[in-house]
Design a protein around this motif. Structure first.
Motif, PDB file in Angstrom:
ATOM      1  N   TRP A  45       6.201  15.906  -9.528  1.00 39.75           N
ATOM      2  CA  TRP A  45       5.574  17.117 -10.051  1.00 39.75           C
ATOM      3  C   TRP A  45       6.611  18.216  -9.915  1.00 39.75           C
ATOM      4  CZ3 TRP A  45       4.824  21.744  -7.480  1.00 39.75           C
ATOM      5  CH2 TRP A  45       4.041  22.691  -8.146  1.00 39.75           C
ATOM      6  N   ASP A  97       0.831  -1.206   0.000  1.00 36.16           N
ATOM      7  CA  ASP A  97       0.000   0.000   0.000  1.00 36.16           C
ATOM      8  C   ASP A  97       0.868   1.258   0.000  1.00 36.16           C
ATOM      9  OD1 ASP A  97      -2.395  -1.478   0.120  1.00 36.16           O
ATOM     10  OD2 ASP A  97      -2.401  -1.447   2.316  1.00 36.16           O
ATOM     11  N   TYR A 147      10.105   8.663  -7.247  1.00 35.24           N
ATOM     12  CA  TYR A 147      10.152   7.452  -6.429  1.00 35.24           C
ATOM     13  C   TYR A 147      10.647   6.297  -7.282  1.00 35.24           C
ATOM     14  CZ  TYR A 147       8.367   3.513  -3.677  1.00 35.24           C
ATOM     15  OH  TYR A 147       8.249   2.345  -2.974  1.00 35.24           O
ATOM     16  N   SER A 156       4.019   5.770  -5.371  1.00 34.29           N
ATOM     17  CA  SER A 156       4.093   5.733  -6.836  1.00 34.29           C
ATOM     18  C   SER A 156       3.067   6.640  -7.496  1.00 34.29           C
ATOM     19  CB  SER A 156       3.885   4.306  -7.343  1.00 34.29           C
ATOM     20  OG  SER A 156       4.932   3.477  -6.938  1.00 34.29           O
ATOM     21  N   SER A 157       1.996   6.928  -6.803  1.00 31.00           N
ATOM     22  CA  SER A 157       0.909   7.709  -7.401  1.00 31.00           C
ATOM     23  C   SER A 157       0.867   9.159  -6.925  1.00 31.00           C
ATOM     24  CB  SER A 157      -0.438   7.033  -7.117  1.00 31.00           C
ATOM     25  OG  SER A 157      -0.712   7.029  -5.733  1.00 31.00           O
ATOM     26  N   HIS A 158       1.855   9.577  -6.152  1.00 29.78           N
ATOM     27  CA  HIS A 158       1.915  10.962  -5.675  1.00 29.78           C
ATOM     28  C   HIS A 158       3.272  11.549  -5.990  1.00 29.78           C
ATOM     29  CE1 HIS A 158      -1.624   9.496  -3.689  1.00 29.78           C
ATOM     30  NE2 HIS A 158      -1.974  10.749  -3.487  1.00 29.78           N
ATOM     31  N   ASP A 208       9.848  10.108 -12.691  1.00 30.06           N
ATOM     32  CA  ASP A 208       8.698   9.248 -12.944  1.00 30.06           C
ATOM     33  C   ASP A 208       7.379   9.832 -12.461  1.00 30.06           C
ATOM     34  OD1 ASP A 208       7.517   7.008 -14.020  1.00 30.06           O
ATOM     35  OD2 ASP A 208       7.646   5.893 -12.151  1.00 30.06           O
ATOM     36  N   ASN A 209       7.220  10.103 -11.196  1.00 29.91           N
ATOM     37  CA  ASN A 209       5.949  10.627 -10.697  1.00 29.91           C
ATOM     38  C   ASN A 209       6.085  12.028 -10.102  1.00 29.91           C
ATOM     39  OD1 ASN A 209       7.406   9.277  -8.519  1.00 29.91           O
ATOM     40  ND2 ASN A 209       5.661   9.832  -7.248  1.00 29.91           N
ATOM     41  N   ASP A 238       2.479   1.692  -3.450  1.00 32.18           N
ATOM     42  CA  ASP A 238       1.475   2.170  -4.404  1.00 32.18           C
ATOM     43  C   ASP A 238       1.168   3.647  -4.194  1.00 32.18           C
ATOM     44  OD1 ASP A 238       1.310  -0.377  -5.502  1.00 32.18           O
ATOM     45  OD2 ASP A 238      -0.587  -0.880  -4.484  1.00 32.18           O
ATOM     46  N   PHE A 239       1.040   4.031  -2.935  1.00 33.26           N
ATOM     47  CA  PHE A 239       0.737   5.427  -2.616  1.00 33.26           C
ATOM     48  C   PHE A 239       1.864   6.354  -3.077  1.00 33.26           C
ATOM     49  CE2 PHE A 239       0.634   9.008   0.446  1.00 33.26           C
ATOM     50  CZ  PHE A 239      -0.605   9.528   0.097  1.00 33.26           C
TER      51      PHE A 239
END
Length: 159
Positions: free
Chosen positions: A118, A18, A48, A24-26, A115-116, A21-22
């Motif tokens: 911003w 979890d 990440y 990787s998506s932020h 990669d992720n 995944d978190f």
């Protein structure tokens, strides 16, 4: 309030998958660097690597407090969170060490760095002036909490 108490209110601990995944998506969080008195805290984007490495890009001039506090193998804490509503939120706290990656080694880390993450527009101009430094945060320990539903007493009210 302890995590155990929070768990009775519907809060859940996030497991390793979890957390990965978190992260990787932020792409944005809060970095806390150690000082002699209060921590130096700043919002900063991150890349990440999918394992235990976070990457930060600093825009820094000849003098930079964040760069000075990140020299060597400095201890740091990093917080990533998302709060979609009072009943749906997640947070991950990472503890570890931060160190600068020499410019000649950036290419080897490029995918994880970008990669992720911003990045505000100012980074493009900063890269052109070479006022950019890249750091890797080696995560030694992490923990995550989430709340993804109504509290138990609201979800199943007694009749």
């Amino acid at each position: 309030m302890t995590v155990e108490t929070l768990e009775t209110l519907g809060i859940e601990r996030m497991d390793e998958d979890d957390i990965r995944d978190f992260l990787s998506s932020h792409g944005v969080g809060i970095l806390a660097l150690s000082t002699d008195d209060a921590p130096y805290v700043l919002p900063i984007s991150f890349g990440y690597d999918g394992d235990r490495g976070l990457y930060f890009t600093f825009v820094a001039g000849d003098t930079s407090r964040k760069a000075d506090l990140s020299s060597g193998e400095s201890r740091a804490t990093y917080l990533v969170y998302a709060a979609e509503s009072p009943f749906h939120w997640r947070s991950v706290v990472c503890e570890g060490r931060i160190h600068e990656i020499p410019r000649g080694e950036w290419e080897a880390h490029d995918e994880a760095m970008q990669d992720n993450a911003w990045h505000p527009d100012v980074f493009e101009r900063a890269f052109e002036t070479e006022r950019v430094r890249v750091y890797r945060f080696d995560v030694e320990d992490w923990s995550g909490l989430r709340h993804t539903g109504l509290p138990p007493d609201l979800e199943h009210p007694e009749r």
